[in-house]
Design a protein around this motif. Structure first.
Motif, PDB file in Angstrom:
ATOM      1  N   VAL A 156       0.869  -1.176   0.000  1.00 28.58           N
ATOM      2  CA  VAL A 156       0.000   0.000   0.000  1.00 28.58           C
ATOM      3  C   VAL A 156       0.906   1.226   0.000  1.00 28.58           C
ATOM      4  CG1 VAL A 156      -2.022  -1.002   1.099  1.00 28.58           C
ATOM      5  CG2 VAL A 156      -0.177  -0.124   2.527  1.00 28.58           C
ATOM      6  N   CYS A 157       0.462   2.265  -0.704  1.00 30.32           N
ATOM      7  CA  CYS A 157       1.298   3.442  -0.876  1.00 30.32           C
ATOM      8  C   CYS A 157       0.468   4.703  -0.663  1.00 30.32           C
ATOM      9  CB  CYS A 157       1.907   3.449  -2.281  1.00 30.32           C
ATOM     10  SG  CYS A 157       2.917   4.911  -2.668  1.00 30.32           S
ATOM     11  N   GLY A 158       1.069   5.690   0.016  1.00 30.21           N
ATOM     12  CA  GLY A 158       0.387   6.950   0.242  1.00 30.21           C
ATOM     13  C   GLY A 158       0.850   7.556   1.552  1.00 30.21           C
ATOM     14  N   VAL A 159       0.035   8.457   2.086  1.00 33.38           N
ATOM     15  CA  VAL A 159       0.311   9.049   3.403  1.00 33.38           C
ATOM     16  C   VAL A 159      -0.261   8.101   4.455  1.00 33.38           C
ATOM     17  CG1 VAL A 159      -0.076  11.017   4.910  1.00 33.38           C
ATOM     18  CG2 VAL A 159       0.239  11.372   2.441  1.00 33.38           C
ATOM     19  N   PRO A 160       0.576   7.568   5.360  1.00 32.98           N
ATOM     20  CA  PRO A 160       0.116   6.533   6.298  1.00 32.98           C
ATOM     21  C   PRO A 160      -1.153   6.898   7.058  1.00 32.98           C
ATOM     22  CG  PRO A 160       2.491   6.672   6.366  1.00 32.98           C
ATOM     23  CD  PRO A 160       2.032   7.794   5.473  1.00 32.98           C
ATOM     24  N   LYS A 161      -1.304   8.155   7.461  1.00 32.06           N
ATOM     25  CA  LYS A 161      -2.489   8.545   8.213  1.00 32.06           C
ATOM     26  C   LYS A 161      -3.764   8.230   7.449  1.00 32.06           C
ATOM     27  CE  LYS A 161      -4.602  12.545  10.498  1.00 32.06           C
ATOM     28  NZ  LYS A 161      -4.474  14.000  10.799  1.00 32.06           N
ATOM     29  N   LYS A 162      -3.678   8.272   6.108  1.00 29.27           N
ATOM     30  CA  LYS A 162      -4.861   8.064   5.282  1.00 29.27           C
ATOM     31  C   LYS A 162      -5.071   6.604   4.900  1.00 29.27           C
ATOM     32  CE  LYS A 162      -4.727  12.745   3.330  1.00 29.27           C
ATOM     33  NZ  LYS A 162      -4.623  13.572   2.100  1.00 29.27           N
ATOM     34  N   PHE A 163      -3.962   5.819   4.806  1.00 27.39           N
ATOM     35  CA  PHE A 163      -4.146   4.442   4.336  1.00 27.39           C
ATOM     36  C   PHE A 163      -3.982   3.392   5.431  1.00 27.39           C
ATOM     37  CE2 PHE A 163       0.552   4.603   3.100  1.00 27.39           C
ATOM     38  CZ  PHE A 163       0.987   3.635   3.994  1.00 27.39           C
ATOM     39  N   ALA A 164      -3.606   3.807   6.652  1.00 30.77           N
ATOM     40  CA  ALA A 164      -3.295   2.826   7.700  1.00 30.77           C
ATOM     41  C   ALA A 164      -4.478   1.899   7.976  1.00 30.77           C
ATOM     42  CB  ALA A 164      -2.873   3.541   8.977  1.00 30.77           C
ATOM     43  N   GLU A 165      -5.680   2.456   8.037  1.00 23.09           N
ATOM     44  CA  GLU A 165      -6.847   1.616   8.345  1.00 23.09           C
ATOM     45  C   GLU A 165      -7.044   0.557   7.265  1.00 23.09           C
ATOM     46  OE1 GLU A 165     -11.670   1.939   9.236  1.00 23.09           O
ATOM     47  OE2 GLU A 165     -10.504   3.746   8.773  1.00 23.09           O
ATOM     48  N   PHE A 166      -6.928   0.941   6.002  1.00 23.12           N
ATOM     49  CA  PHE A 166      -7.058  -0.037   4.920  1.00 23.12           C
ATOM     50  C   PHE A 166      -5.958  -1.088   4.999  1.00 23.12           C
ATOM     51  CE2 PHE A 166      -5.496  -1.304   0.689  1.00 23.12           C
ATOM     52  CZ  PHE A 166      -6.552  -2.123   0.310  1.00 23.12           C
ATOM     53  N   ALA A 167      -4.716  -0.650   5.286  1.00 26.71           N
ATOM     54  CA  ALA A 167      -3.608  -1.604   5.401  1.00 26.71           C
ATOM     55  C   ALA A 167      -3.884  -2.620   6.510  1.00 26.71           C
ATOM     56  CB  ALA A 167      -2.300  -0.863   5.672  1.00 26.71           C
ATOM     57  N   GLY A 168      -4.449  -2.139   7.633  1.00 30.51           N
ATOM     58  CA  GLY A 168      -4.794  -3.050   8.721  1.00 30.51           C
ATOM     59  C   GLY A 168      -5.853  -4.043   8.311  1.00 30.51           C
ATOM     60  N   LEU A 169      -6.849  -3.592   7.548  1.00 31.46           N
ATOM     61  CA  LEU A 169      -7.877  -4.506   7.050  1.00 31.46           C
ATOM     62  C   LEU A 169      -7.282  -5.538   6.100  1.00 31.46           C
ATOM     63  CD1 LEU A 169     -10.796  -1.988   6.349  1.00 31.46           C
ATOM     64  CD2 LEU A 169     -10.656  -3.641   8.215  1.00 31.46           C
ATOM     65  N   ALA A 170      -6.345  -5.096   5.259  1.00 34.92           N
ATOM     66  CA  ALA A 170      -5.694  -6.026   4.333  1.00 34.92           C
ATOM     67  C   ALA A 170      -4.890  -7.075   5.096  1.00 34.92           C
ATOM     68  CB  ALA A 170      -4.798  -5.251   3.377  1.00 34.92           C
TER      69      ALA A 170
END
Length: 609
Positions: free
Chosen positions: A414-428
């Motif tokens: 996953v790529c981007g600003v962690p604050k914005k993608f962290a929740e999706f990364a956790g779901l993945a």
């Protein structure tokens, strides 16, 4: 309807040795040693079976089940033929041993049965809106409307009894640990922090309102300031918020704890044994963490994409930004070059190295509203897939080595600003762990999450606000508030998490008024507003407050975990539905015009669409 035994109840009692009016034994008590005894049982008819003219029915009470037999030669047979499920009856009969081939090892009373000599019908039941025997799935609306019947079902009846035993064990453990139980008020003042309050209008003070406590936070701190040292309470809490599976609308209970003259470590050392040993007691043999790891908030977000990590899942994410910086994979490399805040996180997937699994994960990501989920999988010593081709053999090998992957494995990005993608990364991470069956569901994995930020930035309102509990002590105290960027100030705040579920938040409290004033000033509260909303606490801190701290694990969530349930309504006796309605008693309900006049209230209902 025949009711054998009604007219001669007194003589029958004497004939049976002066038995109690309703029972000589409970329905879980009779054993082979009771064979030949005359007994009296009372309970609900669990189910009825007709085996060639001989009637068998299971009699159930709170404690267990006993099989009753009535054959055509029994004087109770005529009444037995009329009995239906969930009727309440009294049985007089003789205990007999079951034959070897009819013993039921699933019942405590499975080696005996009672031959009915007399049956008295104590109460009939109308046709059931939902069955008790068999416990088939039924709509929640029906279950909650007829909760008194639903609670007769074995599973939920057992859950509620397990809850009672858990609460009893908690009280015992807290007393043994030197804590004292005190009750705090239910009618209190509204607070501007946290969830929405339930308000209670005051008849004696027109136009003014009490609030039901969201938690006894201020009261338990005041108890410490009053000098009581160690407090606990099984505290009811009220929040007007939407329902979800792990949060009940309306009300819930928590193990509220506060301690004086303690550091954060002292709180951990007091609470951890209570929870660990409680889970060992009720975990039915499942392993329980013997030591709860302490994970800083920033580390938890980076490794797990969540501050509620499920440590039963072994997957840990890693920052692999440098492998993509200046690479041929322009989708990532371009973002990294454009914005220094952009990072690339890798989610390793041991055993996920097939194109079919990678395609499934990519489709899942698209279903979550993402453009996709980039991946590399490894076979024959090399990386495969579009990303591997774009970044080349050297970078792919470096990724494999950093993540300790091999043939048959994969890694997702996953790529981007962690604050914005962290929740999706956790779901993945969760989706990959479950999809590859890496998650060990047969355990209870605890951890502490520590070092929460004191403040966070609200992008919508363009202001700094408290990230957690506003009464927490900042790390570095007043000096940190005055000399550091507020968004870099950490607090002595902590959560306790089990299997990905937050059981509790806690903190070492701010016990100095000057620190409280400065912290609230940073969050946008001037001193007059602080005095208006938290004047009692502010005054108390000016008269000798000890250093103190505490925590409040959720009782409902603890019971939910120990019962193996995924919904709090399965461990709550009389829960509200998703719309915060009590379908059994009809709350919320209309009130009379006279009641409104007494409260000086006039309704202004919204217009119906």
């Amino acid at each position: 309807m025949a009711e054998a035994g009604n007219t001669d109840q007194m003589s029958n009692s004497m004939k049976n040795g002066g038995l109690h009016a309703y029972r000589s034994h409970k329905c879980d008590e009779l054993r082979n040693s009771d064979v030949g005894a005359d007994v009296r049982l009372s309970g609900w008819v669990h189910r009825v079976r007709d085996h060639g003219g001989v009637l068998f029915f299971d009699l159930r009470d709170h404690y267990g089940i006993t099989q009753i037999v009535a054959d055509p030669d029994s004087p109770a047979f005529a009444t037995a033929e009329t009995v239906r499920a969930e009727w309440v009856i009294r049985i007089d009969g003789k205990v007999k041993a079951r034959s070897d081939d009819t013993i039921n090892s699933n019942l405590e009373t499975g080696e005996i049965e009672v031959f009915a000599q007399e049956i008295e019908i104590l109460s009939e039941s109308a046709d059931l809106p939902l069955p008790v025997f068999g416990e088939p799935d039924y709509p929640e609306e029906t279950r909650l409307k007829y909760r008194f019947i639903d609670l007769r079902r074995e599973t939920i009846h057992g859950n509620i009894m397990k809850r009672a035993n858990i609460v009893s064990s908690i009280r015992r453990r807290m007393n043994e640990a030197g804590f004292f139980e005190f009750q705090t008020p239910i009618l209190t003042a509204s607070s501007p922090e946290g969830a929405r309050d339930f308000l209670v209008p005051s008849r004696m003070h027109p136009g003014r309102f009490y609030a039901l406590p969201q938690a006894p936070q201020q009261f338990k701190q005041l108890i410490m300031i009053a000098g009581f040292d160690r407090y606990f309470q099984i505290a009811p809490c009220f929040r007007d918020e939407d329902a979800r599976a792990d949060r009940s609308p309306g009300e819930f209970y928590q193990l509220d704890i506060e301690m004086s003259f303690v550091t954060q470590e002292d709180v951990f050392n007091a609470v951890e044994p209570v929870l660990r040993d409680l889970f060992v007691e009720f975990a039915d043999g499942k392993p329980v963490s013997q030591k709860f790891p302490r994970i800083p908030y920033a580390e938890s977000m980076a490794k797990y994409g969540s501050d509620k990590p499920d440590l039963r899942n072994p997957i840990e994410m890693s920052d692999v930004t440098e492998h993509f910086r200046g690479s041929g994979f322009k989708i990532f490399a371009g973002q990294i070059e454009k914005d220094p805040a952009v990072r690339v996180w890798a989610i390793p997937a041991k055993g996920g190295g097939s194109r079919a699994f990678c395609d499934r994960m990519n489709s899942w990501a698209q279903g979550e509203g993402q453009p996709g989920l980039g991946y590399v999988f490894f076979r024959e010593g090399e990386g495969a897939g579009p990303i591997a081709k774009n970044i080349g053999t050297e970078r792919t090998s470096a990724l494999r080595d950093q993540l300790s992957l091999g043939d048959g494995d994969a890694v997702f990005f996953v790529c981007g600003v962690p604050k914005k993608f962290a929740e999706f990364a956790g779901l993945a991470r969760t989706q990959i762990g479950e999809g590859l069956e890496l998650v060990d569901h047969d355990q209870f994995a605890f951890c502490w999450i520590v070092d929460y930020p004191m403040f966070e930035y609200n992008d919508d309102e363009k202001r700094i606000e408290f990230s957690h509990n506003p009464f927490s002590m900042p790390q570095g105290e007043l000096d940190a508030l005055e000399n550091k960027d507020p968004l870099e100030v950490l607090a002595y705040q902590y959560d306790i998490v089990c299997n990905g579920i937050e059981l509790s938040s806690g903190a070492i409290r701010n016990h100095k008024p000057e620190i409280m004033k400065k912290a609230f000033d940073i969050a946008g509260y001037d001193e007059s507003l602080l005095e208006e909303k938290f004047g009692g606490m502010l005054r108390a801190l000016q008269y000798g407050a000890p250093p103190h701290g505490g925590i409040a694990p959720g009782i409902d969530r603890i019971v939910m975990l120990l019962c193996g349930e995924e919904n709090l309504r399965e461990v709550t006796m009389f829960p509200l539905n998703q719309q915060a309605e009590d379908l059994l008693l009809g709350a919320p309900s209309d009130v009379t015009p006279q009641q409104l006049r007494e409260l000086h209230i006039r309704l202004s209902k919204p217009n119906k669409a």
